[in-house]
Write a protein that holds these residues in place. Sequence first.
Motif, PDB file in Angstrom:
ATOM      1  N   UNK A 212      14.294  59.103  16.716  1.00  0.00           N
ATOM      2  CA  UNK A 212      13.562  58.438  15.655  1.00  0.00           C
ATOM      3  C   UNK A 212      12.295  59.239  15.383  1.00  0.00           C
ATOM      4  N   UNK A 213      11.983  59.390  14.101  1.00  0.00           N
ATOM      5  CA  UNK A 213      10.781  60.066  13.646  1.00  0.00           C
ATOM      6  C   UNK A 213      10.382  59.406  12.336  1.00  0.00           C
ATOM      7  N   UNK A 214       9.110  59.387  12.044  1.00  0.00           N
ATOM      8  CA  UNK A 214       8.647  58.777  10.798  1.00  0.00           C
ATOM      9  C   UNK A 214       9.242  59.511   9.602  1.00  0.00           C
ATOM     10  N   UNK A 221       2.859  60.795   6.886  1.00  0.00           N
ATOM     11  CA  UNK A 221       2.538  62.175   7.242  1.00  0.00           C
ATOM     12  C   UNK A 221       3.470  62.706   8.331  1.00  0.00           C
ATOM     13  N   UNK A 222       4.302  61.842   8.919  1.00  0.00           N
ATOM     14  CA  UNK A 222       5.245  62.282   9.943  1.00  0.00           C
ATOM     15  C   UNK A 222       6.161  63.403   9.468  1.00  0.00           C
ATOM     16  N   UNK A 223       6.720  63.318   8.254  1.00  0.00           N
ATOM     17  CA  UNK A 223       7.578  64.408   7.784  1.00  0.00           C
ATOM     18  C   UNK A 223       6.861  65.744   7.700  1.00  0.00           C
ATOM     19  N   UNK A 224       5.585  65.725   7.300  1.00  0.00           N
ATOM     20  CA  UNK A 224       4.819  66.968   7.267  1.00  0.00           C
ATOM     21  C   UNK A 224       4.646  67.525   8.675  1.00  0.00           C
ATOM     22  N   UNK A 225       4.311  66.683   9.635  1.00  0.00           N
ATOM     23  CA  UNK A 225       4.070  67.158  10.995  1.00  0.00           C
ATOM     24  C   UNK A 225       5.360  67.710  11.607  1.00  0.00           C
ATOM     25  N   UNK A 226       6.488  67.097  11.247  1.00  0.00           N
ATOM     26  CA  UNK A 226       7.776  67.601  11.731  1.00  0.00           C
ATOM     27  C   UNK A 226       8.059  68.978  11.135  1.00  0.00           C
ATOM     28  N   UNK A 416       9.233  63.660   2.942  1.00  0.00           N
ATOM     29  CA  UNK A 416       9.886  62.378   3.200  1.00  0.00           C
ATOM     30  C   UNK A 416      11.231  62.323   2.490  1.00  0.00           C
ATOM     31  N   UNK A 417      11.265  62.830   1.258  1.00  0.00           N
ATOM     32  CA  UNK A 417      12.504  62.793   0.492  1.00  0.00           C
ATOM     33  C   UNK A 417      13.618  63.621   1.101  1.00  0.00           C
ATOM     34  N   UNK A 418      13.264  64.689   1.820  1.00  0.00           N
ATOM     35  CA  UNK A 418      14.293  65.498   2.480  1.00  0.00           C
ATOM     36  C   UNK A 418      14.984  64.672   3.557  1.00  0.00           C
ATOM     37  N   UNK A 419      14.207  63.916   4.316  1.00  0.00           N
ATOM     38  CA  UNK A 419      14.764  63.116   5.402  1.00  0.00           C
ATOM     39  C   UNK A 419      15.520  61.887   4.895  1.00  0.00           C
TER      40      UNK A 419
END
Length: 450
Positions: A212-214, A221-226, A416-419
Amino acid sequence: MRQTPLPARAPGRRRLLGGMAALAALAATGAGTAGCAAPAAVGAGRTRVRFWHLFGGGDGVSMRTMLDAYRAAHPEVALEASTLQWGAPYYTKLGMAGAGGRAPEVAALHLARLPGFGPGSLLDPFDTGLLAEHGVTEEDFPADLWRRGRIGGRQYAVPLDTHPMVLYYNTDLCAKAGLLGPDGRLKPVRGTEEFTAALRAAGKATGGPGLVVETLGAGTIGPWRLFATFYSQTGGTLLDEGATRITLDDTRALRVLRFMRRLTDEGLAHRRVDYNGTVGVFGGGETAFLLNGEWEVGTFTNLGLPFSMSRVPNLFGRPTAQADSHCLVLPHQRDRGGETNEAAHAFVAWLLRNSAEWARGGHVPAYLPVLEEPAYLDLHPQSEYRSVIDDVALDPPAWFAGSASTMWIELGAVLSGVLTGSRTPQGALAEMRDRLQALLDTPDPLGGDA
């Protein structure tokens, strides 16, 4: 440490400077917010040191413990600590205080925010000789973290820690999936195929996604940090060293973006979950892995969850992880100097030398001698990922980057949209370029000089 949502676009230069000027006028006349009064001695021979910070939650508890210990050890100093609202409100108030020249003696700042925070105008430089008198020198820190605090040949920020993205893992579920070694730690994982294989094994143990990841939410901002973690592992950069030109490498970026999309498309990671949801899913034992900042260690410890933590696996060639650093700064004062300034330097040095307590909240102390102290090494799982101190990937030195920044919000929304599946990797890459260029074309509202 959780983000506070910011506006989608950076404020206009005229609007922000006008607001800063008005707030500075309030501070200069004494009509500003509490804590902006001129420095003064307090009581019988006591020197006042005011400290503003933005630490809440687990790290807030650690900071209060440290401040109480400092007061007990230094009765000659009247330490006044103020915890302000995290994110944009904190930086607005701190900028206001520095603009008025009547700021607190010491404050916390995210290191990646330094270039845009007006060193020389909103911040005063440290006296490194004075720090050395109190046992703190350049050699006591990772070279890159110390260097990032230096602008124009003067030291404007001293790093307290680094707070990187890490991998949390449920030890019971990972044992069930055969992913632990004889020492009870996660077996080494290298490369995207080994990582996806581990996630599949974990998914069989949980009956759902292994990770699980934001992926979404207001101000996500979780997708950016990933992305920043994985992209840094490819050796790619976002901007040039002067933060004036985009250097995003399409081939490397697309490799990462396609992998991120694969995680959710193949059911290896939860597709739609906000920040609080990630904490609930992992804390509830529903998944074996969580990628997040290390500051949730106290949350899961208090839940009694069987878990540990490790560095983010090296999936793309380098063992790096996205990170920022809490640092200590001297907000601008018109009359900085004398006993109060010396007490401020001594206070900063004391916090650094005693930062083993700070590590309880998950952060990795930047003062290297602490990393060898038994008090730190005995902290588990906090000391398990300490070697990442040499491999942190900080944001580029741009005014719009760093924690609570416009860039995080702008790019987090795109990624975010990629995930979630609403954007293709190719489309996201093009939009990232557009948003980065728009930020580069916007003048620094505070006039900071990187």
